[in-house]
Scaffold this active site. Sequence first.
Site, short mmCIF file in Angstrom:
data_model
loop_
_atom_site.label_atom_id
_atom_site.label_comp_id
_atom_site.label_asym_id
_atom_site.label_seq_id
_atom_site.Cartn_x
_atom_site.Cartn_y
_atom_site.Cartn_z
N LYS A 71 18.12 41.35 3.64
CA LYS A 71 18.17 40.78 2.29
C LYS A 71 16.78 40.60 1.67
O LYS A 71 16.59 40.82 0.48
CB LYS A 71 18.89 39.43 2.31
CG LYS A 71 20.38 39.55 2.56
CD LYS A 71 21.06 38.21 2.45
CE LYS A 71 22.52 38.33 2.82
NZ LYS A 71 23.27 37.09 2.61
N ASP A 107 24.93 35.24 -3.68
CA ASP A 107 25.19 34.20 -2.67
C ASP A 107 25.18 32.78 -3.26
O ASP A 107 26.03 31.96 -2.91
CB ASP A 107 24.15 34.26 -1.55
CG ASP A 107 24.38 35.42 -0.60
OD1 ASP A 107 25.53 35.87 -0.46
OD2 ASP A 107 23.39 35.89 0.01
#
Length: 274
Positions: A71, A107
């Site tokens: 990420k 997220d």
Amino acid sequence: MQISGKTKITGIFGWPVEHTLSPYMQNAAFSHCGLDYRYLPFLVSPDRLSNAIEAIRSLNMCGVNLTIPHKEASLPFLDSVDEEALAIGAVNTIINTKGRLTGHNTDGRGFATALQEQGITLEGCKALIVGAGGASRAVGHYLSRNAKSLHIYNRTHEKAVALASFLSRTTGNAIVVKDLSFLSDYDIIINATSLGLKDDDPLPLDTDLLSPFQIVCDLIYRQTTLLMKAQQKGCRTANGLGMLLWQGAYAFELWTGTRPPVDVMRTALLSIAK
Ligand code: ATR
């Protein structure tokens, strides 16, 4: 639905990737909506990440999700990164628009929507995140922008300091690094460590210090010992499955432009998560 010459490919890059639940919910969603897309797991080692991202262009994939440990490392390989993902310092969703790759992060929104669904609002609350790894970033970003205050604790103090100063810089809000002695000061406490993944892990915090008015969240997808003990103390709790669901729903929307069939995705997840 048959795979055809027009089938669009999405997926997830991770190392490891075998544990991922995302293919179940994304493929259920594509099938439900009659979309000729497929979602596949790709085991991508860190030293191959740039090649794998280049392959999104070469193979004309419509995009991917990224998970541990990609990420943060992916940012330099993208053509652009949206404001939210830049401020988080991590990308979990890539979109390929005619060979141009953009990075997004769903997220934080996923975390917030999952809690809202349970009637939990984060606005005005005093929050503590335990952990300063990858999972803390998006949640920390969301909380630093929406909670009244955000404190971070981490076993390795320097990592908490680094994350707090990064998020303070990108959100403009002061974030304080704390120890775990004053747990009763918080309205909401989030475990973002990996403690609880294994049944014999120690607890990430002392549950004897919790009070009934508090909310305790675990980013781990299942009912952990922390959540069970918090419930015994009268706390409201949430595990990470809702966040997984909603970050996936927002990614689905980014790739397809179609409203995500959230209940179908939820059913697919619940049928596979233990
Ligand atoms: P993730 O991307 O899931 O957040 P990570 O980046 O490896 O994974 O971070 C794991 C987090 O769990 C870190 O905050 C880590 O603390 P350290 O920075 O001190 O390593 C925390 N963690 C893992 N094992 C732990 C343990 N036994 N006790 C306390 N914290 C632990």
